[in-house]
Design a protein around this motif. Structure first.
Motif: not given
Length: 462
Positions: A135-140, A158-169, A174-176
């Motif tokens: 899901r985080g990858l999808c946001f990114a 969308a990037a902010e949502q992805a970043l939150v998931i990347a930091q949590r998981t 996702i970061l790349n």
């Protein structure tokens, strides 16, 4: 393909996997051919596995610019998914949301960013909770599609949502994806929201790169597994992967943890591709031939044997009876004996990579050196770290080549008899691209070890 039930699945997997690799490498025509070859066995596949192969065909067709064929393959994948079961042991992850994300990826390839953004947005409404990283990858990827549409606000959100998931998981993937987004947002870098996003991503990158070497088996190169107990319970893996490294000299430009780092990097690549239980590494082993060099620490062969034996017993009590040892140090000869003895009653343990696996990886990556001449801190080890953990590589490797062939009494006289620098090999030939290609080949070769253990029917992942 005939014979026992897993044989055709093994062949289908190889075709599908190679299709993905070829397409990502820019050879979409070859990728499409391999995916089509996989589909010759469609009648023998479960609906979800069939869906996985169809989405890969769509991916290849998208790379060829064939919009109609891409859409047809996606529709067929969705139809196959609808007939499937979430409990499919090979491809239960292949949900509607997963296929929709792949469809959107195809639209980006086809330069249809508006349609891609709509599909990404739709898929985000029904990702299964257990697939949070996807899901985080999808946001990114939605952020990238919005950036291509010059929808800066949408890309930022969308990037902010992805970043939150990347930091949590702790998802480096996702970061790349977000790091690749930054150049696309460069025309709007002075906007407050873009500037703040760049600062957050720069901090994330800095945190990865500046982690001290003593903590390098943590976030800096993402070497330690971060799965929770519930993750393992949900996945129910049948095979564990144990990286075994060393703590020994690797010249003046690579750290003492080099073998442990490489074993962990290979292990993580495997865990990203297959449903295995990745274990933390054994970081000290049999490095006695390096004893003349400061910093090297060894344990006895009998101690290494006992540790692995205890790990196997513990895994068996939790229901995991198959183990693959990922060896990063050539001096761990006892590992071959451990595997030999463990398999007397039937295949339960494999040692990876074998010499043939390394040779295939060298050929695939176009390495100039061979395995014998490039023995230590050379082209292959430096290339892997330049790609996967460049912060561990110091200056000096470009001037450190040392040839020492033959080495008839290495076990008697140690490394010091053949090299003053600790290097035997050609690090000057190393490049990040070679390292990436080596890891790609090793990941593909791993399936042969699953087949040898009788576990090739459980190999399906992204």
């Amino acid at each position: 393909m005939s014979g026992w039930p897993g044989s055709f699945l093994f062949g289908v997997y190889l075709f599908q996997r190679r299709s993905n690799i070829a397409t990502e490498a820019g050879h979409a025509g070859h990728g499409a051919g391999l995916a089509s070859a996989s589909l010759r066995y469609a009648a023998l596949l479960s609906p979800r596995v069939h869906a996985v192969v169809l989405r890969q065909l769509a991916n290849s067709k998208g790379g060829l610019g064939e919009a109609t064929e891409t859409a047809r393959a996606i529709d067929q994948a969705l139809a196959a998914e609808a007939r499937g079961d979430d409990a499919d042991p090979m491809a239960g992850y292949c949900s509607v949301a997963y296929i929709e994300m792949e469809a959107a990826n195809c639209n980006v390839r086809l330069e249809q960013s508006g349609q891609a953004a709509e599909i990404y947005q739709e898929s985000l409404s029904h990702w299964p909770a257990v697939q949070e990283r996807d899901r985080g990858l999808c946001f990114a990827r939605l952020a990238t599609a919005n950036a291509l549409l010059e929808d800066v606000e949408g890309a930022h959100q969308a990037a902010e949502q992805a970043l939150v998931i990347a930091q949590r998981t702790g998802s480096a993937r996702i970061l790349n994806e977000l790091y690749r987004l930054q150049p696309r947002l460069a025309p709007w870098r002075k906007l407050v929201e873009v500037s703040e996003l760049n600062r957050e991503l720069d901090r994330a990158r800095h945190d990865e790169e500046s982690r001290p070497i003593t903590d390098a088996l943590g976030s800096a190169v993402n070497l330690l597994p971060t799965a929770t107990s519930t993750d393992v319970q949900d996945q129910q893996p049948r095979v564990a992967v144990l990286p075994v490294g060393s703590f020994e000299q690797h010249g003046r430009y690579l750290p003492l943890i080099t073998d442990s780092a490489i074993a962990c990097i290979v292990g993580q690549e495997i865990a990203d591709a297959y449903p295995v239980h990745l274990l933390p590494p054994i970081t000290m082993s049999c490095s006695h031939e390096h004893a003349a060099f400061p910093g090297t620490v060894s344990i006895s062969a009998k101690t290494l044997y006992a540790v692995i034996d205890d790990i196997r017993d513990s895994l068996a009590r939790s229901g995991i009876t198959k183990l693959v040892i990922v060896n990063g140090h050539g001096g761990n000869y006892v590992l071959s004996n451990i595997v030999q003895e463990a398999n007397v009653g039937g295949p339960t343990v494999s040692l990876f990579p074998l010499g043939a696996d390394w040779d295939r990886a060298r050929d695939h990556a176009g390495l100039v050196s061979d395995r014998h001449s490039d023995m230590h801190a050379g082209e292959i080890e430096t290339s892997i770290l330049l790609h996967a953990a460049p912060e561990l590589v110091r200056d000096g490797y470009a001037e450190a080549d040392h040839d020492s062939v033959p080495r008839p009494f290495l076990l008697v006289q140690g490394m010091g008899a053949y090299t003053e620098s600790g290097v035997i090999g050609s690090p000057a030939l190393a490049t990040p691209d070679k390292g990436k290609a080596v890891l790609t080949s090793l990941t593909e070769s791993f399936v042969l070890h699953l087949q040898a253990l009788g576990e090739d029917q459980g190999i399906w992942r992204k």
